[in-house]
Design a protein around this motif. Structure first.
Motif, PDB file in Angstrom:
ATOM      1  N   LYS A 192       0.850  -1.180   0.000  1.00  0.00           N
ATOM      2  CA  LYS A 192       0.000   0.000   0.000  1.00  0.00           C
ATOM      3  C   LYS A 192       0.896   1.245   0.000  1.00  0.00           C
ATOM      4  O   LYS A 192       2.083   1.167   0.319  1.00  0.00           O
ATOM      5  CB  LYS A 192      -0.912  -0.017   1.226  1.00  0.00           C
ATOM      6  CG  LYS A 192      -1.935  -1.140   1.193  1.00  0.00           C
ATOM      7  CD  LYS A 192      -2.828  -1.101   2.426  1.00  0.00           C
ATOM      8  CE  LYS A 192      -3.866  -2.219   2.366  1.00  0.00           C
ATOM      9  NZ  LYS A 192      -4.739  -2.233   3.569  1.00  0.00           N
ATOM     10  N   PRO A 193       0.348   2.435  -0.339  1.00  0.00           N
ATOM     11  CA  PRO A 193       1.172   3.649  -0.328  1.00  0.00           C
ATOM     12  C   PRO A 193       1.822   3.873   1.031  1.00  0.00           C
ATOM     13  O   PRO A 193       1.175   3.721   2.074  1.00  0.00           O
ATOM     14  CB  PRO A 193       0.156   4.750  -0.659  1.00  0.00           C
ATOM     15  CG  PRO A 193      -0.893   4.060  -1.457  1.00  0.00           C
ATOM     16  CD  PRO A 193      -1.017   2.687  -0.849  1.00  0.00           C
ATOM     17  N   GLY A 194       3.096   4.227   1.008  1.00  0.00           N
ATOM     18  CA  GLY A 194       3.839   4.449   2.244  1.00  0.00           C
ATOM     19  C   GLY A 194       5.321   4.323   1.992  1.00  0.00           C
ATOM     20  O   GLY A 194       5.821   4.682   0.918  1.00  0.00           O
ATOM     21  N   ALA A 195       6.042   3.785   2.981  1.00  0.00           N
ATOM     22  CA  ALA A 195       7.493   3.648   2.862  1.00  0.00           C
ATOM     23  C   ALA A 195       7.970   2.478   3.710  1.00  0.00           C
ATOM     24  O   ALA A 195       7.335   2.120   4.706  1.00  0.00           O
ATOM     25  CB  ALA A 195       8.197   4.941   3.283  1.00  0.00           C
ATOM     26  N   VAL A 196       9.095   1.904   3.296  1.00  0.00           N
ATOM     27  CA  VAL A 196       9.712   0.797   4.027  1.00  0.00           C
ATOM     28  C   VAL A 196      11.144   1.188   4.355  1.00  0.00           C
ATOM     29  O   VAL A 196      11.918   1.548   3.458  1.00  0.00           O
ATOM     30  CB  VAL A 196       9.711  -0.508   3.198  1.00  0.00           C
ATOM     31  CG1 VAL A 196      10.250  -1.662   4.040  1.00  0.00           C
ATOM     32  CG2 VAL A 196       8.323  -0.824   2.671  1.00  0.00           C
ATOM     33  N   PHE A 197      11.489   1.095   5.653  1.00  0.00           N
ATOM     34  CA  PHE A 197      12.816   1.466   6.134  1.00  0.00           C
ATOM     35  C   PHE A 197      13.486   0.214   6.695  1.00  0.00           C
ATOM     36  O   PHE A 197      13.104  -0.280   7.763  1.00  0.00           O
ATOM     37  CB  PHE A 197      12.717   2.535   7.214  1.00  0.00           C
ATOM     38  CG  PHE A 197      11.871   3.721   6.824  1.00  0.00           C
ATOM     39  CD1 PHE A 197      12.422   4.795   6.146  1.00  0.00           C
ATOM     40  CD2 PHE A 197      10.514   3.751   7.134  1.00  0.00           C
ATOM     41  CE1 PHE A 197      11.640   5.883   5.772  1.00  0.00           C
ATOM     42  CE2 PHE A 197       9.727   4.833   6.777  1.00  0.00           C
ATOM     43  CZ  PHE A 197      10.285   5.899   6.096  1.00  0.00           C
ATOM     44  N   VAL A 198      14.473  -0.298   5.987  1.00  0.00           N
ATOM     45  CA  VAL A 198      15.183  -1.492   6.433  1.00  0.00           C
ATOM     46  C   VAL A 198      16.314  -1.066   7.369  1.00  0.00           C
ATOM     47  O   VAL A 198      17.187  -0.292   6.985  1.00  0.00           O
ATOM     48  CB  VAL A 198      15.728  -2.292   5.239  1.00  0.00           C
ATOM     49  CG1 VAL A 198      16.585  -3.461   5.716  1.00  0.00           C
ATOM     50  CG2 VAL A 198      14.579  -2.802   4.375  1.00  0.00           C
ATOM     51  N   LEU A 199      16.295  -1.573   8.593  1.00  0.00           N
ATOM     52  CA  LEU A 199      17.310  -1.230   9.589  1.00  0.00           C
ATOM     53  C   LEU A 199      18.449  -2.238   9.605  1.00  0.00           C
ATOM     54  O   LEU A 199      19.568  -1.913   9.998  1.00  0.00           O
ATOM     55  CB  LEU A 199      16.671  -1.144  10.975  1.00  0.00           C
ATOM     56  CG  LEU A 199      15.447  -0.232  11.095  1.00  0.00           C
ATOM     57  CD1 LEU A 199      14.899  -0.260  12.514  1.00  0.00           C
ATOM     58  CD2 LEU A 199      15.780   1.200  10.672  1.00  0.00           C
TER      59      LEU A 199
END
Length: 314
Positions: free
Chosen positions: A58-65
């Motif tokens: 879905k619209p948004g963002a993914v931040f891989v740590l």
């Protein structure tokens, strides 16, 4: 003269990353998606290497740590790892692979946009950015993870570890995270999609209608007419934004919704097929196996194992 990186800045960045991993590990103790005290924020923990997995974000963002993911769409590769984050302005089906292990699990923060909030912020940014040319809308963008993003992620995770801070500070930090994504390197493309202007805007509006009506009979000619385009023009612009034809897109939406319904074990395969718009359960089973490369029952077991709370409808 080329300046050297500031060692203190590098050291501070490393300290922030270590703290982010510590907090994410506390908040995501279980395999799969872990819920948090804020709507729209989930934290993924996985120890499994994944290859060629169909996804529809879905619209948004993914931040891989920690770890690494990359998405593939129409021959383009979108990296999201410890140095890059992925922004999604419109839901598009693509294929993903990731790197993780038991010793070094993948940890990632998933932000699902509050679309009303995102549109409000986009409007404010646009009003105060006169004279800048509008960027072309894009469905996926990979961007460098800068210090502003790391800072707001740290404050977000710290607030999520304390219910009082979540209640008092959470909404403000969540708003700032939306803002940081929308003013980042990919912000112009995302704002163009949110503002729904021009030809790309008509396709974005069409996608919104499809999300509401994908269970019904779909007429491409009606979609093209609503967008004020000829059928060939509509196909061309639709594929340019989503990487697929309108009917391929609808099929992917139906199948991704079906996999979650099957994983929740509330309905039979035939009932799921009918509920997502298939007339023939046999055709549904064939399309499902072709898309996910597993039968519906095999995929349901995989989803329950790897997606956690998301598979339970949380």
């Amino acid at each position: 003269m080329t300046s050297l990186p500031n060692p203190m800045s590098i050291e501070s960045r490393q300290v922030v990353r270590e703290r982010l991993l510590e907090l994410a590990g506390l908040l995501a103790a279980d395999e799969g998606y872990n819920l948090t005290g804020l709507p729209g924020i989930r934290i993924l923990r996985t120890e499994t290497v994944l290859h060629d997995v169909p996804v529809l974000y879905k619209p948004g963002a993914v931040f891989v740590l920690q770890g690494k993911k990359q998405g593939m769409l129409e021959g383009d590769v979108y990296l999201y790892d410890e140095e890059h984050y992925l922004s999604v302005s419109v839901p598009v089906p693509f294929r993903m692979e990731s790197v993780a292990s038991v010793d070094r699990p993948l940890l990632a923060v998933y932000l699902e946009f509050d679309m009303q909030l995102a549109a409000e912020i986009a409007s404010e940014i646009e009003k105060r950015s006169s004279g800048t040319s509008a960027a072309k809308a894009k469905s996926l963008v990979s961007s460098k993870m800068g210090p502003d993003i790391l800072d707001v992620l740290l404050r977000l995770l710290k607030a999520l570890t304390n219910p009082v801070e979540t209640a008092v500070l959470g909404a403000g930090v969540l708003r700032e995270l939306h803002y940081r994504v929308l003013v980042g390197p990919q912000g112009g493309a995302m704002i163009s999609a949110l503002q729904q202007r021009g030809t790309s805007g008509k396709i974005v509006q069409s996608l919104a209608r499809l999300r509401e009506t994908y269970r019904s009979d779909i007429s491409v000619s009606a979609l093209a007419s609503d967008a004020g385009m000829s059928i060939p023009s509509y196909h061309t612009h639709f594929k340019a934004l989503t990487g697929s034809s309108p009917m391929q897109y609808v099929k992917a939406m139906r199948l991704h919704e079906a996999r979650l319904l099957i994983a929740r074990q509330d309905m039979t395969i035939a009932e799921v097929a009918l509920s997502v718009g298939y007339v023939s359960p046999a055709q549904f089973s064939r399309d499902f196996k072709r898309h996910f490369r597993r039968t519906a029952s095999q995929e349901a077991s995989w989803v329950r194992q790897h997606l956690g709370a998301l598979a339970l409808g949380a």
